[in-house]
Design a protein around this motif. Structure first.
Motif, short mmCIF file in Angstrom:
data_model
loop_
_atom_site.label_atom_id
_atom_site.label_comp_id
_atom_site.label_asym_id
_atom_site.label_seq_id
_atom_site.Cartn_x
_atom_site.Cartn_y
_atom_site.Cartn_z
N SER A 113 0.71 -1.16 0.00
CA SER A 113 -0.14 -0.05 0.06
C SER A 113 0.83 1.11 -0.24
O SER A 113 0.44 2.24 -0.69
N SER A 125 0.79 4.43 -2.65
CA SER A 125 0.43 5.88 -2.20
C SER A 125 1.78 6.65 -2.77
O SER A 125 1.51 7.82 -3.17
N GLY A 132 -2.42 3.51 3.85
CA GLY A 132 -3.36 2.61 3.79
C GLY A 132 -3.30 1.17 4.60
O GLY A 132 -3.68 0.10 4.20
N TYR A 139 -12.90 7.03 4.91
CA TYR A 139 -12.27 6.56 3.75
C TYR A 139 -11.56 5.28 4.23
O TYR A 139 -11.73 4.13 3.52
N TRP A 140 -10.77 5.25 5.03
CA TRP A 140 -9.68 4.18 5.25
C TRP A 140 -10.22 2.97 5.93
O TRP A 140 -10.15 1.93 5.56
N GLY A 142 -14.43 2.51 4.53
CA GLY A 142 -14.71 2.24 2.99
C GLY A 142 -15.76 3.16 2.46
O GLY A 142 -16.32 2.92 1.29
N VAL A 151 -5.75 10.69 -2.31
CA VAL A 151 -7.01 10.50 -2.50
C VAL A 151 -8.01 11.62 -2.98
O VAL A 151 -7.73 12.76 -2.37
N GLU A 190 -13.60 9.43 -4.33
CA GLU A 190 -12.72 8.26 -4.42
C GLU A 190 -13.48 7.41 -3.13
O GLU A 190 -13.60 7.91 -2.18
N GLN A 191 -13.55 6.10 -3.61
CA GLN A 191 -14.02 5.17 -2.72
C GLN A 191 -12.77 4.21 -2.48
O GLN A 191 -12.12 3.77 -3.71
N ARG A 192 -12.23 3.93 -1.33
CA ARG A 192 -11.17 2.70 -1.28
C ARG A 192 -11.47 1.41 -1.87
O ARG A 192 -12.44 0.90 -1.67
N ARG A 193 -10.63 0.91 -2.82
CA ARG A 193 -10.77 -0.30 -3.57
C ARG A 193 -10.73 -1.41 -2.52
O ARG A 193 -9.75 -1.48 -1.77
N ARG A 250 -12.46 -6.10 3.78
CA ARG A 250 -11.14 -6.40 3.16
C ARG A 250 -10.40 -7.80 4.09
O ARG A 250 -10.13 -8.60 3.37
#
Length: 426
Positions: free
Chosen positions: A282, A286, A345, A365-366, A369, A385, A389-392, A399
């Motif tokens: 991660s 970044s 991340g 976000y982190w 999600g 970010v 945007e949304q965290r993949r 996760r």
């Protein structure tokens, strides 16, 4: 527990293995009165993932101790720690290093009663899953190596001694440039198989670590239907040989651009346009995004390769250095470090402690999600970010509900390292 009672045979065996592996690749410290009235110095050996200068400076300021950071590649630091316990006080890396470190007698047991926030550490670290309904995943889940058993081995049965402090962790995958590789759908079309897709020939890089990169490639081979495994976290010797025979054919065909040894190295490969898809951590993603190069961190439909950070104490560390080392380990669970590494991340094992030190937007976000409601900055202060945007891969819970395998040193480790060496230098 008297660790000197452990057999010397496994020590010799694991020192030999470590040598081969190298070839492959805010509580202040109490005042200490001494003749020199000097601050204690804690020497920390680990990787670039956590041994970052802003972290060192903050810890020194808050703890009133000296910290010496020695970052390096994963194979390099594992070899150094295994061979020379007198060369460090604290070792920071990943749980797949634990079997080597413990059986080479490089580290000493930790007392969880000296970990101020031990009760705050979440179930993932202690049981291998965040929620009872989650699958643990193949390989060495962190709890399998955490507790020191009565016979001196490492296991999951809670005892009064632990082998490491669980702290940072993440679910790793592959990064790709969406300008070169069509953007996939998380958990649907994004796949480890992309690492062995002939369409990306000559534009693929792999992390140069046989207990990590091996699983990236095994997941890729399985996803492409090139072979299967009875237990991907504990491959038979026949399966190891079959996998490397396949990989050697790809290598001969010029499929791989190269192998990276550190996070900055991986970031340079992509930001310079040398690779389109690769194993990534991660912080590397970044770094690439902060450089202005687009990079997506895939949520593979096959599941992630997960890892858990370990913080260990050298068997040679005693006295004020030992006390200072415990203070440093406790500091990592104090809130600020967890908030800092979340911006690259990563997760911390007691996340609630860091929540108040993150903005609502960062936490959402982190950890949750959710889509970013403002531009978010990475550890270096650069935007990584964008709004909307949304965290993949979604939230922390989502996760870690999709783990395929944990970084692992398998029983077939010797063969794996031998074949990895052949693969890298071929």
């Amino acid at each position: 527990m008297d660790t000197n009672k452990q057999s010397l045979r496994p020590r010799r065996a694991f020192l030999k293995r470590a040598g081969t592996l190298l070839a492959a690749s805010s509580i202040g410290f109490p005042a200490i009165i001494s003749a020199r009235n000097a601050k204690p110095t804690v020497r920390v050996l680990g990787t670039h993932v956590t041994l970052q200068e802003p972290i060192r400076q903050r810890a020194e300021k808050e703890l009133g101790i000296n910290l010496e950071y020695s970052p390096g590649g994963s194979a390099q630091v594992l070899f150094k720690a295994s061979m020379d316990p007198s060369g460090f006080d604290v070792y920071e890396q990943w749980s797949n290093s634990m079997r080597v470190l413990w059986q080479s007698r490089a580290i000493q047991p930790l007392d969880p009663r000296r970990i101020d926030r031990w009760a705050e550490i979440n179930p993932l670290s202690k049981t291998g899953r965040l929620f009872p309904e989650n699958s643990i995943g193949a390989g060495d889940a962190p709890h399998l190596l955490l507790y020191i058993q009565a016979d001196g081995s490492l296991g999951s049965q809670p005892t009064q001694e632990i082998s490491y402090l669980p702290y940072v962790h993440n679910a790793d995958s592959l990064g790709y440039n969406p300008q070169r590789v069509p953007e996939g759908q998380p958990y649907e079309t994004e796949s480890w198989g992309w690492l062995l897709d002939p369409k990306h020939r000559g534009r693929v890089a792999i992390v140069n670590a046989p207990s990590i990169g091996l699983f990236d490639l095994a997941l890729a081979a399985q996803a492409r239907g090139l072979m299967g495994f009875n237990d991907i976290g504990n491959m038979s010797r026949e399966e190891v040989n079959q996998l490397f025979d396949i990989l050697m054919r790809f290598k001969a065909d010029g499929h791989f651009r190269g192998f990276w040894n550190s996070v900055p190295h991986s970031a340079k490969l992509m930001s310079r346009g040398e690779v389109d898809v690769q194993s990534m951590f991660s912080p590397g993603v970044s770094m690439v995004r902060a450089s202005g190069t687009p990079c997506l961190y895939a949520a593979p439909k096959e599941g992630y390769r997960a890892w858990h950070g370990v913080m260990c104490l050298s068997r040679e560390t005693r006295g004020e250095q030992e006390d200072a080392a415990y203070q440093y380990m406790n500091w990592w669970l104090s809130g600020w470090p967890g908030a800092f590494i979340s911006r690259q991340g990563y997760y911390i094992s007691n996340p609630a402690r860091s929540k108040d030190l993150m903005s609502d937007g960062e936490w959402d976000y982190w950890y949750e999600g959710k889509a970013a409601t403002s531009e978010l900055l990475g550890p270096e202060g650069k935007a990584t970010v964008q709004v909307g945007e949304q965290r993949r891969g979604g939230s922390y819970a989502q996760r870690f509900s999709n783990i395929a395998v944990w970084n692992t040193v398998m029983p077939a480790f010797d063969l794996t390292v031998q074949r990895w060496n052949e693969f890298v230098i071929a």
